[in-house]
Design a protein around this motif. Structure first.
Motif, PDB file in Angstrom:
ATOM      1  N   ILE A  16       0.833  -1.204   0.000  1.00  0.00           N
ATOM      2  CA  ILE A  16       0.000   0.000   0.000  1.00  0.00           C
ATOM      3  C   ILE A  16       0.867   1.253   0.000  1.00  0.00           C
ATOM      4  N   VAL A  17       1.908   1.255   0.815  1.00  0.00           N
ATOM      5  CA  VAL A  17       2.811   2.411   0.869  1.00  0.00           C
ATOM      6  C   VAL A  17       3.511   2.594  -0.476  1.00  0.00           C
ATOM      7  N   ALA A  18       3.986   1.500  -1.068  1.00  0.00           N
ATOM      8  CA  ALA A  18       4.693   1.592  -2.349  1.00  0.00           C
ATOM      9  C   ALA A  18       3.780   2.127  -3.446  1.00  0.00           C
ATOM     10  N   VAL A  19       2.556   1.644  -3.490  1.00  0.00           N
ATOM     11  CA  VAL A  19       1.617   2.116  -4.514  1.00  0.00           C
ATOM     12  C   VAL A  19       1.277   3.582  -4.306  1.00  0.00           C
ATOM     13  N   SER A  20       1.050   3.987  -3.070  1.00  0.00           N
ATOM     14  CA  SER A  20       0.711   5.399  -2.835  1.00  0.00           C
ATOM     15  C   SER A  20       1.894   6.310  -3.173  1.00  0.00           C
ATOM     16  N   LYS A  21       3.114   5.871  -2.859  1.00  0.00           N
ATOM     17  CA  LYS A  21       4.294   6.665  -3.214  1.00  0.00           C
ATOM     18  C   LYS A  21       4.463   6.744  -4.731  1.00  0.00           C
ATOM     19  N   ALA A  22       4.237   5.638  -5.427  1.00  0.00           N
ATOM     20  CA  ALA A  22       4.356   5.631  -6.883  1.00  0.00           C
ATOM     21  C   ALA A  22       3.308   6.539  -7.512  1.00  0.00           C
ATOM     22  N   GLN A  23       2.083   6.500  -7.012  1.00  0.00           N
ATOM     23  CA  GLN A  23       1.038   7.380  -7.544  1.00  0.00           C
ATOM     24  C   GLN A  23       1.377   8.845  -7.292  1.00  0.00           C
ATOM     25  N   ALA A  24       1.885   9.147  -6.120  1.00  0.00           N
ATOM     26  CA  ALA A  24       2.266  10.532  -5.823  1.00  0.00           C
ATOM     27  C   ALA A  24       3.384  10.987  -6.752  1.00  0.00           C
ATOM     28  N   TYR A  25       4.340  10.103  -7.026  1.00  0.00           N
ATOM     29  CA  TYR A  25       5.436  10.434  -7.931  1.00  0.00           C
ATOM     30  C   TYR A  25       4.908  10.689  -9.335  1.00  0.00           C
ATOM     31  N   VAL A  26       4.010   9.819  -9.799  1.00  0.00           N
ATOM     32  CA  VAL A  26       3.438   9.985 -11.144  1.00  0.00           C
ATOM     33  C   VAL A  26       2.656  11.289 -11.232  1.00  0.00           C
ATOM     34  N   LYS A  27       1.865  11.592 -10.219  1.00  0.00           N
ATOM     35  CA  LYS A  27       1.086  12.834 -10.230  1.00  0.00           C
ATOM     36  C   LYS A  27       1.987  14.067 -10.233  1.00  0.00           C
ATOM     37  N   ALA A  28       3.106  14.006  -9.513  1.00  0.00           N
ATOM     38  CA  ALA A  28       3.974  15.172  -9.389  1.00  0.00           C
ATOM     39  C   ALA A  28       4.895  15.367 -10.586  1.00  0.00           C
ATOM     40  N   ASN A  29       5.262  14.302 -11.283  1.00  0.00           N
ATOM     41  CA  ASN A  29       6.330  14.406 -12.279  1.00  0.00           C
ATOM     42  C   ASN A  29       5.917  14.087 -13.710  1.00  0.00           C
ATOM     43  N   THR A  30       4.651  14.001 -13.995  1.00  0.00           N
ATOM     44  CA  THR A  30       4.237  13.730 -15.373  1.00  0.00           C
ATOM     45  C   THR A  30       3.271  14.808 -15.843  1.00  0.00           C
ATOM     46  N   PRO A  31       3.275  15.087 -17.138  1.00  0.00           N
ATOM     47  CA  PRO A  31       2.315  16.056 -17.670  1.00  0.00           C
ATOM     48  C   PRO A  31       0.878  15.518 -17.545  1.00  0.00           C
ATOM     49  N   ASP A  32      -0.066  16.426 -17.625  1.00  0.00           N
ATOM     50  CA  ASP A  32      -1.469  16.059 -17.427  1.00  0.00           C
ATOM     51  C   ASP A  32      -1.937  15.007 -18.436  1.00  0.00           C
ATOM     52  N   ALA A  33      -1.531  15.118 -19.683  1.00  0.00           N
ATOM     53  CA  ALA A  33      -1.966  14.140 -20.697  1.00  0.00           C
ATOM     54  C   ALA A  33      -1.469  12.735 -20.359  1.00  0.00           C
ATOM     55  N   ALA A  34      -0.232  12.638 -19.901  1.00  0.00           N
ATOM     56  CA  ALA A  34       0.318  11.332 -19.531  1.00  0.00           C
ATOM     57  C   ALA A  34      -0.379  10.787 -18.279  1.00  0.00           C
ATOM     58  N   ARG A  35      -0.664  11.670 -17.322  1.00  0.00           N
ATOM     59  CA  ARG A  35      -1.381  11.237 -16.114  1.00  0.00           C
ATOM     60  C   ARG A  35      -2.755  10.710 -16.463  1.00  0.00           C
ATOM     61  N   GLN A  36      -3.451  11.396 -17.359  1.00  0.00           N
ATOM     62  CA  GLN A  36      -4.780  10.930 -17.744  1.00  0.00           C
ATOM     63  C   GLN A  36      -4.703   9.595 -18.465  1.00  0.00           C
ATOM     64  N   PHE A  37      -3.638   9.372 -19.227  1.00  0.00           N
ATOM     65  CA  PHE A  37      -3.466   8.092 -19.891  1.00  0.00           C
ATOM     66  C   PHE A  37      -3.213   6.988 -18.867  1.00  0.00           C
ATOM     67  N   LEU A  38      -2.371   7.269 -17.864  1.00  0.00           N
ATOM     68  CA  LEU A  38      -2.022   6.256 -16.868  1.00  0.00           C
ATOM     69  C   LEU A  38      -3.115   6.039 -15.833  1.00  0.00           C
ATOM     70  N   LEU A  39      -3.672   7.122 -15.324  1.00  0.00           N
ATOM     71  CA  LEU A  39      -4.605   7.031 -14.203  1.00  0.00           C
ATOM     72  C   LEU A  39      -6.060   7.227 -14.595  1.00  0.00           C
ATOM     73  N   GLY A  40      -6.318   7.674 -15.796  1.00  0.00           N
ATOM     74  CA  GLY A  40      -7.687   7.939 -16.222  1.00  0.00           C
ATOM     75  C   GLY A  40      -8.068   9.366 -15.920  1.00  0.00           C
ATOM     76  N   PRO A  41      -9.231   9.792 -16.425  1.00  0.00           N
ATOM     77  CA  PRO A  41      -9.632  11.188 -16.230  1.00  0.00           C
ATOM     78  C   PRO A  41      -9.976  11.520 -14.776  1.00  0.00           C
ATOM     79  N   ASP A  42     -10.453  10.553 -14.008  1.00  0.00           N
ATOM     80  CA  ASP A  42     -10.806  10.782 -12.604  1.00  0.00           C
ATOM     81  C   ASP A  42      -9.630  10.345 -11.735  1.00  0.00           C
ATOM     82  N   GLN A  43      -8.620  11.194 -11.631  1.00  0.00           N
ATOM     83  CA  GLN A  43      -7.363  10.819 -10.980  1.00  0.00           C
ATOM     84  C   GLN A  43      -7.450  10.745  -9.465  1.00  0.00           C
ATOM     85  N   ASP A  44      -8.472  11.335  -8.876  1.00  0.00           N
ATOM     86  CA  ASP A  44      -8.576  11.337  -7.423  1.00  0.00           C
ATOM     87  C   ASP A  44      -9.176  10.052  -6.867  1.00  0.00           C
TER      88      ASP A  44
END
Length: 79
Positions: A16-44
């Motif tokens: 759980i900790v690893a996944v939450s850290k990875a998601q936080a890293y992806v949210k902080a370091n990727t452009p919005d288009a890439a985030r939407q591709f990886l996480l979907g439009p409802d990122q929260d």
């Protein structure tokens, strides 16, 4: 038995900790288009959607297996 439950719990917590850290890293370091591709439009609500998907898949598999066993049982009783 208690040791096994403890280590399973530790593994789940680490996961759980690893996944939450990875998601936080992806949210902080990727452009919005890439985030939407990886996480979907409802990122929260990614964890909730993932959990809903797992539960839905589990229930579908459970129902299919239950139907298979019922069919096999009923076929076996008819002989």
């Amino acid at each position: 038995m208690l040791k096994r439950v403890f280590w399973i719990g530790v593994g789940i917590a680490i996961g759980i900790v690893a996944v939450s850290k990875a998601q936080a890293y992806v949210k902080a370091n990727t452009p919005d288009a890439a985030r939407q591709f990886l996480l979907g439009p409802d990122q929260d609500h990614v964890p909730m959607r993932t959990l809903e998907g797992l539960v839905t898949e589990f229930n579908a598999t459970r129902r299919a297996r239950e139907a298979e066993l019922n069919e096999r049982y009923l076929k076996g009783r008819g002989n």
